[in-house]
Motif scaffolding. Structure first.
Motif, PDB file in Angstrom:
ATOM      1  N   PRO A 137       0.752  -1.060   0.065  1.00  0.00           N
ATOM      2  CA  PRO A 137       0.068   0.060  -0.091  1.00  0.00           C
ATOM      3  C   PRO A 137       0.825   1.201   0.048  1.00  0.00           C
ATOM      4  N   SER A 138       0.541   2.224  -0.636  1.00  0.00           N
ATOM      5  CA  SER A 138       1.306   3.447  -0.545  1.00  0.00           C
ATOM      6  C   SER A 138       1.307   4.212   0.549  1.00  0.00           C
ATOM      7  N   PRO A 139       2.183   4.985   0.933  1.00  0.00           N
ATOM      8  CA  PRO A 139       2.507   5.630   2.338  1.00  0.00           C
ATOM      9  C   PRO A 139       1.566   7.066   2.371  1.00  0.00           C
ATOM     10  N   THR A 140       0.730   7.286   3.363  1.00  0.00           N
ATOM     11  CA  THR A 140       0.057   8.427   3.660  1.00  0.00           C
ATOM     12  C   THR A 140       0.542   9.073   4.880  1.00  0.00           C
ATOM     13  N   THR A 141       1.557   8.841   5.358  1.00  0.00           N
ATOM     14  CA  THR A 141       2.160   9.605   6.354  1.00  0.00           C
ATOM     15  C   THR A 141       3.873   9.209   6.206  1.00  0.00           C
ATOM     16  N   ALA A 142       4.531  10.176   6.796  1.00  0.00           N
ATOM     17  CA  ALA A 142       6.113  10.142   6.860  1.00  0.00           C
ATOM     18  C   ALA A 142       6.466   8.706   7.611  1.00  0.00           C
ATOM     19  N   GLN A 143       5.709   8.566   8.615  1.00  0.00           N
ATOM     20  CA  GLN A 143       6.094   7.189   9.434  1.00  0.00           C
ATOM     21  C   GLN A 143       5.771   6.041   8.466  1.00  0.00           C
ATOM     22  N   HIS A 144       4.855   5.959   7.645  1.00  0.00           N
ATOM     23  CA  HIS A 144       4.587   4.866   6.468  1.00  0.00           C
ATOM     24  C   HIS A 144       6.013   4.937   5.942  1.00  0.00           C
ATOM     25  N   VAL A 145       6.479   5.903   5.353  1.00  0.00           N
ATOM     26  CA  VAL A 145       7.565   5.840   4.501  1.00  0.00           C
ATOM     27  C   VAL A 145       9.011   5.554   5.341  1.00  0.00           C
ATOM     28  N   GLY A 272      -3.845   3.509   5.378  1.00  0.00           N
ATOM     29  CA  GLY A 272      -3.458   3.801   6.926  1.00  0.00           C
ATOM     30  C   GLY A 272      -4.015   2.444   7.830  1.00  0.00           C
ATOM     31  N   ALA A 273      -5.306   2.193   7.544  1.00  0.00           N
ATOM     32  CA  ALA A 273      -6.091   1.234   8.226  1.00  0.00           C
ATOM     33  C   ALA A 273      -5.416  -0.262   7.791  1.00  0.00           C
ATOM     34  N   VAL A 274      -5.210  -0.393   6.656  1.00  0.00           N
ATOM     35  CA  VAL A 274      -4.704  -1.759   6.123  1.00  0.00           C
ATOM     36  C   VAL A 274      -3.215  -1.860   6.580  1.00  0.00           C
ATOM     37  N   ARG A 275      -2.429  -0.849   6.666  1.00  0.00           N
ATOM     38  CA  ARG A 275      -1.175  -0.916   7.071  1.00  0.00           C
ATOM     39  C   ARG A 275      -1.300  -1.361   8.590  1.00  0.00           C
ATOM     40  N   GLU A 276      -2.129  -0.748   9.532  1.00  0.00           N
ATOM     41  CA  GLU A 276      -2.316  -1.011  10.811  1.00  0.00           C
ATOM     42  C   GLU A 276      -2.812  -2.361  11.019  1.00  0.00           C
ATOM     43  N   LEU A 277      -3.687  -2.830  10.385  1.00  0.00           N
ATOM     44  CA  LEU A 277      -4.343  -4.527  10.547  1.00  0.00           C
ATOM     45  C   LEU A 277      -3.190  -5.342  10.185  1.00  0.00           C
ATOM     46  N   ASP A 278      -2.310  -4.990   9.197  1.00  0.00           N
ATOM     47  CA  ASP A 278      -1.372  -5.674   8.555  1.00  0.00           C
ATOM     48  C   ASP A 278      -0.201  -6.087   9.678  1.00  0.00           C
ATOM     49  N   LYS A 279      -0.254  -5.325  10.832  1.00  0.00           N
ATOM     50  CA  LYS A 279       0.892  -5.632  11.576  1.00  0.00           C
ATOM     51  C   LYS A 279       0.351  -6.509  12.856  1.00  0.00           C
ATOM     52  N   ARG A 280      -0.875  -6.979  12.835  1.00  0.00           N
ATOM     53  CA  ARG A 280      -1.526  -7.457  13.846  1.00  0.00           C
ATOM     54  C   ARG A 280      -1.378  -8.760  13.828  1.00  0.00           C
ATOM     55  N   GLY A 281      -0.828  -9.627  12.627  1.00  0.00           N
ATOM     56  CA  GLY A 281      -0.899 -10.949  12.453  1.00  0.00           C
ATOM     57  C   GLY A 281      -2.004 -11.742  12.332  1.00  0.00           C
ATOM     58  N   LEU A 282      -2.862 -11.124  11.732  1.00  0.00           N
ATOM     59  CA  LEU A 282      -4.280 -11.698  11.552  1.00  0.00           C
ATOM     60  C   LEU A 282      -4.135 -12.679  10.283  1.00  0.00           C
ATOM     61  N   ASP A 283      -5.201 -13.417  10.361  1.00  0.00           N
ATOM     62  CA  ASP A 283      -5.338 -14.466   8.914  1.00  0.00           C
ATOM     63  C   ASP A 283      -5.893 -13.625   7.632  1.00  0.00           C
TER      64      ASP A 283
END
Ligand code: TXA
Ligand code: MG
Length: 310
Positions: A137-145, A272-283
């Motif tokens: 996913p593209s970055p929408t904050t400097a933190q994502h970059v 941003g939402a997709v990136r957050e969920l991607d960190k959670r180790g979900l199926d």
């Protein structure tokens, strides 16, 4: 000042990540083939996927093309600075690595004060794809970059969260009638109205080169669909599901994010939402679909590239 430093780095062949109104870009001097090659390397981007060249003015854009048709000028005057990328026949000044060997170049003037100041100060056209690892996913904050590219970039200009959240509309004006290669905040209908000709959506085989690759996808498998399909899935599955909701309420996943029904807010918050969920180790990550009107076309386009329908 930070802009001066970032501009100096660009002029010397370095890489600078910077905010635009759509997503953060990873910039290099578009006329410096060595600098541009580094963009591909840092992102892990296929060399056959051409870059967008960012400019500070219509005048600067005109130095990158072999001819500037009246129709292109009309679009530039109406939508620049803004989330519209225009594909035109390239001039010999643009190195072939920037355009992945194509005879055309994609150009846009971003509508963001920091980006515009940087472009003016650097005084070179700046090739910049989204500042993420290729495919994600593209970055929408400097933190994502920083999370994606970290110290592989020479400088990150932080302008806070981006306003639109999805990449620019790409329209091909090197042929007539023009073709929409990638939907974005500026719609085919808006372009058609200004040009006085119907701008068609590209058939699957003739999409923008980048549209052929896996794109915008998190590591966690992603599915999308309407509320009733999501409900059915949640009833049946034993998997841990992260949910991103738009219009409906009341559905509950293991983790649930609600972006609300307004399409602008969905566009702005989606990556941003997709990136957050991607960190959670979900199926599984499941996103509630939106109606295909206005920027809804762009949202659904990115979801189709990122995952599969339910
Ligand atoms: O909003 C945006 O456009 C962001 C910001 C940073 O400006 N940039 C961006 O770049 O999304 P990127 O590289 O992630 O996407 C560029 C798209 C790709 O699909 C690419 O194939 C297409 O533009 N493209 C670039 N040059 C092209 C050309 N000459 N002909 C057709 N498509 C082209
Ligand atoms: Mg990209």
């Amino acid at each position: 000042m930070s802009i001066d430093r970032a501009a100096r780095i660009l002029r010397r062949g370095g890489l600078v990540a910077f905010p635009t109104e759509t997503v953060y870009g990873l910039g290099a001097n578009a006329l410096d083939a060595r600098a541009v090659r580094r963009i591909f390397k840092v992102k892990g981007r296929p060399l056959r996927n051409p870059l967008i060249v960012h400019v500070a003015s219509i005048k600067q854009a005109s130095t990158l093309v072999s001819r500037l048709p009246e129709e292109a000028k009309r679009l530039m005057r109406r939508f620049w600075p803004g989330p519209l990328t225009i594909v035109l026949p390239k001039s010999v000044r643009v190195p072939s690595v920037t355009t992945a060997g194509l005879a055309t170049v994609a150009i846009r003037m971003p509508n963001h004060p920091l980006a515009l100041r940087l472009l003016r100060r650097a005084n070179v056209p700046v090739a910049a794809p989204s500042a993420n690892r290729s495919g994600g996913p593209s970055p929408t904050t400097a933190q994502h970059v920083l999370e994606d590219l970290g110290d592989r970039v020479d400088y990150v200009l932080d302008g806070g969260p981006t306003k639109l959240g999805l990449e620019s509309t790409v329209v091909d004006l090197s042929r007539w009638p023009p073709v929409l290669l990638r939907p974005g905040a500026i719609t085919a209908e808006q372009l058609s109205r200004v040009l006085g000709v119907r701008v068609r959506r590209a058939p699957r085989s003739r999409r923008s080169p980048g549209m052929r690759y896996r794109h915008y996808a998190p590591r966690t498998p992603l599915r999308f669909g309407n509320a009733s399909r999501i409900q059915t899935l949640l009833r049946r599955t034993k998997k841990s599901v992260g949910l991103i909701l738009t219009r409906s309420r009341g559905l509950r996943g293991m983790v649930t994010t609600t972006l609300g029904p307004a399409l602008r807010n969905v566009a702005r918050g989606l990556y941003g939402a997709v990136r957050e969920l991607d960190k959670r180790g979900l199926d599984l990550i499941v996103v509630e679909a939106v109606p295909e009107r206005g920027i809804g076309h762009a949202i659904m386009n990115r979801l189709r590239k990122a995952g599969k329908p339910l």
